[in-house]
Design an enzyme around this catalytic site. Sequence first.
Site, PDB file in Angstrom:
ATOM      1  N   CYS A   1       1.378 -67.529  -0.395  1.00  0.00           N
ATOM      2  CA  CYS A   1       0.372 -66.949  -1.284  1.00  0.00           C
ATOM      3  C   CYS A   1      -0.777 -66.321  -0.511  1.00  0.00           C
ATOM      4  O   CYS A   1      -1.801 -65.974  -1.084  1.00  0.00           O
ATOM      5  CB  CYS A   1      -0.153 -67.976  -2.273  1.00  0.00           C
ATOM      6  SG  CYS A   1      -1.028 -69.339  -1.500  1.00  0.00           S
TER       7      CYS A   1
ATOM      8  N   TYR B   1       9.808 -67.828  -2.906  1.00  0.00           N
ATOM      9  CA  TYR B   1       9.100 -66.696  -3.497  1.00  0.00           C
ATOM     10  C   TYR B   1       7.923 -66.263  -2.625  1.00  0.00           C
ATOM     11  O   TYR B   1       7.480 -67.009  -1.740  1.00  0.00           O
ATOM     12  CB  TYR B   1       8.592 -67.033  -4.905  1.00  0.00           C
ATOM     13  CG  TYR B   1       7.535 -68.099  -4.934  1.00  0.00           C
ATOM     14  CD1 TYR B   1       6.184 -67.784  -4.767  1.00  0.00           C
ATOM     15  CD2 TYR B   1       7.875 -69.431  -5.120  1.00  0.00           C
ATOM     16  CE1 TYR B   1       5.209 -68.762  -4.772  1.00  0.00           C
ATOM     17  CE2 TYR B   1       6.908 -70.430  -5.123  1.00  0.00           C
ATOM     18  CZ  TYR B   1       5.584 -70.093  -4.951  1.00  0.00           C
ATOM     19  OH  TYR B   1       4.617 -71.053  -4.946  1.00  0.00           O
TER      20      TYR B   1
ATOM     21  N   MET C   1       5.688 -32.224  22.625  1.00  0.00           N
ATOM     22  CA  MET C   1       6.132 -31.332  23.691  1.00  0.00           C
ATOM     23  C   MET C   1       6.316 -29.953  23.115  1.00  0.00           C
ATOM     24  O   MET C   1       6.947 -29.785  22.077  1.00  0.00           O
ATOM     25  CB  MET C   1       7.467 -31.909  24.226  1.00  0.00           C
ATOM     26  CG  MET C   1       8.266 -30.988  25.108  1.00  0.00           C
ATOM     27  SD  MET C   1       7.475 -30.736  26.720  1.00  0.00           S
ATOM     28  CE  MET C   1       8.345 -29.267  27.240  1.00  0.00           C
TER      29      MET C   1
END
Lengths: 873, 873
Positions: free
Chosen positions: A831, A851, A107
């Site tokens: 993985c 993990y 704007m």
Amino acid sequence: MAQQYVYFFGNGTAEGDATNKALLGGKGAGLAEMTQLGIPVPPGFTVTTEACVHYSKTGNYPEKMQEQMQVALSKLETSLGKKLGDIANPLLVSVRSGARVSMPGMMDTVLNLGLNSETVVGLAKASGNERFAYDSYRRFIQMFGDVVLGVPHHKFEHYLSAMKKSRNVAIDTDLGADDFKELVEQFLALVAKETGKPFPQNPADQLMLAITAVFGSWDNQRAKTYRRINKISDDWGTAVNVQAMVFGNMGDDSGTGVAFTRDPSTGEKIFFGEFLINAQGEDVVAGIRTPEPIARLKDVMPVVFEQLEAVYQKLEKHYRDIQDIEFTVERGKLFMLQTRTGKRTAKAAVKIAHDMVLEGLIDKKTAVLRVLPEQLDQLLHPMIDPKEVYTSIAKGLPASPGAAVGKVVFNAEDAEEWVTRGEKVILVRNETSPDDIGGMHVAEGILTATGGMTSHAAVVARGMGKCCVAGCGALDINEREKFFIAGGVTIKEGDFITINGTTGEVVVGSVTLVSPEFSGEFAILLDWSDEFRTLGVRANADTPEDARVAREFGAEGIGLCRTEHMFFDGDRIDAVREMILASNESDRRKALAKVKPYQKEDFLGLFREMAGLPVTIRLLDPPLHEFLPHTDEDVQKVAQASGLHFDQLKRKVSELHEFNPMLGHRGCRLGITYPEVYEMQVYAIIEAACELKKEGIDVQPEIMIPLIGHVRELEILREMTVRVCDEVINRSGVTLKYLVGTMIELPRAALTANEVATQAEFFSFGTNDLTQTTLGISRDDAGRFLPDYVHQGIYKEDPFVSIDVAGVGQLVEMGVVRGRSTRPDLKTGICGEHGGDPASINFCHKIGLNYVSCSPYRVPIARLSAAHAALKS
Amino acid sequence: MAQQYVYFFGNGTAEGDATNKALLGGKGAGLAEMTQLGIPVPPGFTVTTEACVHYSKTGNYPEKMQEQMQVALSKLETSLGKKLGDIANPLLVSVRSGARVSMPGMMDTVLNLGLNSETVVGLAKASGNERFAYDSYRRFIQMFGDVVLGVPHHKFEHYLSAMKKSRNVAIDTDLGADDFKELVEQFLALVAKETGKPFPQNPADQLMLAITAVFGSWDNQRAKTYRRINKISDDWGTAVNVQAMVFGNMGDDSGTGVAFTRDPSTGEKIFFGEFLINAQGEDVVAGIRTPEPIARLKDVMPVVFEQLEAVYQKLEKHYRDIQDIEFTVERGKLFMLQTRTGKRTAKAAVKIAHDMVLEGLIDKKTAVLRVLPEQLDQLLHPMIDPKEVYTSIAKGLPASPGAAVGKVVFNAEDAEEWVTRGEKVILVRNETSPDDIGGMHVAEGILTATGGMTSHAAVVARGMGKCCVAGCGALDINEREKFFIAGGVTIKEGDFITINGTTGEVVVGSVTLVSPEFSGEFAILLDWSDEFRTLGVRANADTPEDARVAREFGAEGIGLCRTEHMFFDGDRIDAVREMILASNESDRRKALAKVKPYQKEDFLGLFREMAGLPVTIRLLDPPLHEFLPHTDEDVQKVAQASGLHFDQLKRKVSELHEFNPMLGHRGCRLGITYPEVYEMQVYAIIEAACELKKEGIDVQPEIMIPLIGHVRELEILREMTVRVCDEVINRSGVTLKYLVGTMIELPRAALTANEVATQAEFFSFGTNDLTQTTLGISRDDAGRFLPDYVHQGIYKEDPFVSIDVAGVGQLVEMGVVRGRSTRPDLKTGICGEHGGDPASINFCHKIGLNYVSCSPYRVPIARLSAAHAALKS
């Protein structure tokens, strides 16, 4: 009492402060806060985002908004001794939008509001500068006409050009008061003609029209698109700031500037910015005059500079972060117009976060959260020098970040040959196959015409930390004649190109690159991250070299070693093909006996490199036809090289052909139908482990069976694995702990995880394949519709990049919960490619995975992301 | 009190009865029941299955078993006035296994137990027949030696042959008492040599050894395999029946026979069976003499026949089902040795069930349950005359039931041409594609070398109710030269072959077939089924012809109309290809305008045929490349025929090539990227519906969007569908109700069914694709490993034939439950191949689906299966 829609600021007090960002927008909150801090800010008021939302929903202003504005305006007029529309001493204001987060360019701003054909005379008198007054007036008509009334900008420019031409001058500043007077008349006539109505002369009307225009701009297409891309809610609305004008263009004792409290490129603690004497903000943008470095202000306006220094130091200390500020000097008096958190490069982000901890401004937790994991990629790969200007001839998918320069070659053999003689090459292929690994390894970068973000080229390149642009459909490649055409340009073998894997661009010629810098601050910040994260970070690595890189980047183990990548290197592919062509188990075993020493060698290297850390090794996964040549030409070549019959090879190739190899004879299905293949691999793994264990090296093998769909598959293969392992361990006389687990990469495995877990000591979620099967989308073929899907907001993100939480995520969570229901100590990891994606890592943390595992080059990103996830939860 | 392990029967009373099948086995329960019914049965006792299970688990007899046996044996001896091992009047017994369900051939029988070198003398005296006594003794030594002691059968046979040779006779019956005496000595010596121990002479030892052998046989490999195949629990165990011997070989007033209480082939109510005078059961089996029809017994032994008639009528009335009985006549006295439920053909099963209701023997519910849905296929397709003897040259997958004879052709065009000139053909292809539909339609049967049970050939053939043998890997087809080689035989174009889609066999030449008989009884039985079932039954039908067949078979609607099948017919394929080749939307729309009239015509036909019933129409599903030619040769042909450029066509083909088309650009993804295609189809559907509605025909269209993975896809396409439908309906001025729903065939759709249901009025579970994605198995490629999987018991059944309840079933159930959680009145059905599989239908009933949809020819099976499911739950 009516709701408060208008917040006043000025004269050292303000009704809002920095905590009101949602209500007042970033700009409004900043102005209020600065006012409260005693920093000189032109007074004004902010109309709230709630008012905008109300207007957006109903098309009407909320009740009392206008009354409240009137009160604030009176207060403003009183404090300045000026009045909006007062002929003798007119108040001029700026009207600016300001959403919760910055939406640049959404704007435009309206300046000098309050001018009309009467007040302009008053301004001329009050300022003693008629030229200034009419210049301001014509600027106002143009801005207001464009932004509020919808009269195209270029139509005003047309008159301005004509005027300069007729006066025979080059730039605006050479025009005089009379010229501007004439221009004003022309502009007013233009507006009347274009809108069918005279230009609004009543300043009160001007103000309401401007505010309405800002409200309306929230719902224009440009803003909507911006919000969709930047994931900004449509429900937030924008605030509107109405503020008394100050003028930097009132002579040599005036000026304007922007500055950062630190260097936003490097993060260095220096006051950084630029200014222009006798100018308004828009002049800086227009680029007519070159701004001067901020340090020069000390010489030009020593008092102002001293004030500015005090202000910026106060602001940085107050906000405890780098600030991006705007100021104007009007006749020797300093005014601050904006302060906001400064955008910075990754490098700067790291340095600033680090330094501010040392300066005692922030704690480590804050420092870690200040660096966005998404940004880190910049620090880990070469990139095109930001100073370079270039044009691209084609744009593909940004498949693996970084940039690369080299000579074009069209096959892997050429790549290897050229590199041997000292050339740097970019490997250009329609698509890569595992056959190309050697060439990909030596190339600077890889460019393919087909394939998506998770195509072979993309996955392997990311694994190697090598730049890759994939799926660049605009390339018309002739691999045989060794040239390609793109954007009308023909590039021949040996021509230099530059590719940008961060943006997907392909550029003709050699563009200057800058090297990554893995700074000391970066390492420290990652160490701090490690203090906060609970999620482990491992790497996907197939070779000792990958493993070393991963370890250097802080990987705590290998989460995925793809054994098939070892099948291609050098001579071993011949033995592998012999194995595939064997027509019975006995011949297959003979061929496997040749492959085994290679595999064992691989594992010895890997285990040595990762001593003391777990190494997850996945048994053979791809369908066997991936190891065979496909075209008649290649079949011929391989037949000759290996001494096999062309027909025999050809028959096997067609026998092994699959309609949907992704869902074909691969993974554990190979282990079920050819148990001797997996058996050989297990022998190689466990013999290598036992040998090193004898040398006193701590080896932690984790054997992983891929593509399990039914617990019985795993039961059968686990039995074999345990039998072989225990036999070798007993024979070796060592004590060795090993785990047997599985990938969870099929919906059925997740759905029956309670059963599967009875046979698995760990689960590793293979979210690439799990995404393919859950969504029914082949990543290799998705290029044709997935961009449309992301564009139409069906999937907010490419689900192969960021995990699809509602679908795939649900299965992953189900897998974890159900798996642990029958084996509470089940180890779980991920993985897939998602293991290196910050949003996905956040999800992994939330559902309690142990993990994530990602490509070595994303390990730092994963460490930081994991810390963010822990700190935010 | 100790558990009862031994159950006595004899002299009109028995400790067990027919309800004790689990404990006493089928044979033991039958003997006990017959005894209780006052039917003459040689007395004896049954050692329970529980004793066997105990022995199987522990290796020991259960406590008290031997004592209980001793008691039963004494009772037996007392009742007959003979004693086991009594030299003067020895008791001889048979020892037979008998599990809960019949396991023929699992375990041999030992007859004449109790004979030794002393009792044989007593038997000779008591029977007054020395030859009989020594014949019995030598048989006993051989049987016991083989079954209990493990001396191979053929070693005994060797001595018998030598004896016959030395006596210069051809058959056993020509040997005399002295010959048998000599043979007995030879047999005893053989056993002593082979086992290192003398043949056990003590009858009590013999009995315990025989019982132990029967117990042990439960766990032999043959029995385990049989149980796995027939889904019999390993925990059931077998009972052992010890029963007094009766002899059918004591002269012309003796004999033996087997009979059925009705004709097991036709179901006719006639006494059916055969007998041999002066023979033992094993003689019937040996096939030396030809048995006589049972009716002849009336002439030979009128009194016995009258007794036998009374017995069989009593037994059938008692058991209220066809009985398979064995009897022996010893010196004019009738003894029943066995009664069990008779196995019967499908035809007989239907007729018997029907007739018995009319006879008041059973109720309708029982009648319905008496016919196995799996059997019905026999009644619905031509089959090879059971009287024919033939050898097959190859065996493929039994992909679509029935048999067919015809001349071999190698492509669809030839098929159509040959049929036009009046030939019957079998279409032989490596694999079929949608291009072959025309040829498949006219062929008698289809034979393919590749592809599984759900390959294109298989699915389409089943839909057409046409015989198909698929995936016949033994075929070496040369489509160009038009011949194939299998089993060393070369079959050229025009040669006759016969294929059996029920067994997968391929036979050279023309074998006699018998036609299916859709009898009145069958129709009545299905009507009864409809009274019990709650699950709806629809058909998968793409053409008015299919629809008519489906309706005749009792389908209550169409559950799946595959619109793409209409794309191939006649000229329309040209317009379809034009549409695919169009490079922009406007050209695409022009081509679509040509396709639309065809589509509308198709729908008019379909709706008319199914007036008053719902018709579910699936929008385009396969990837566009399926409509293009693939080989250079075909591309050339199509280019010529259609006037397109070879290069243009070729480029498009390669552009559209997909690595995994199953997971590619298909289903609703086409609707998202090319909305105009789906739009055309919706117009065609709803315009056809409105036209017929105007004619006063009740049309119930249900528009189905395939391959939804994300609710947003459905939302977008549903919006389009509703817009088009409402526009057409308003324009037509009719009142028409239509539904918009989706296939649930991707795991993600099932996982997020609560969201998807907000946009769908019905779900149809596409379990073919859902199985492919959930299990990660391509049905087209599964042939290479799935048989191994089923064989190794990883999946008990081919998951593409019978639904994988634990995995896919879980998702289907989840889909239903979650879908109804946001839309309680959601209509749910299944339209995969599983919709015609009895076990899967049972599952569908259990989880509360509204209907199943299957190929027209399986509608009767589905109706019956649905009734079974309802009656069993």
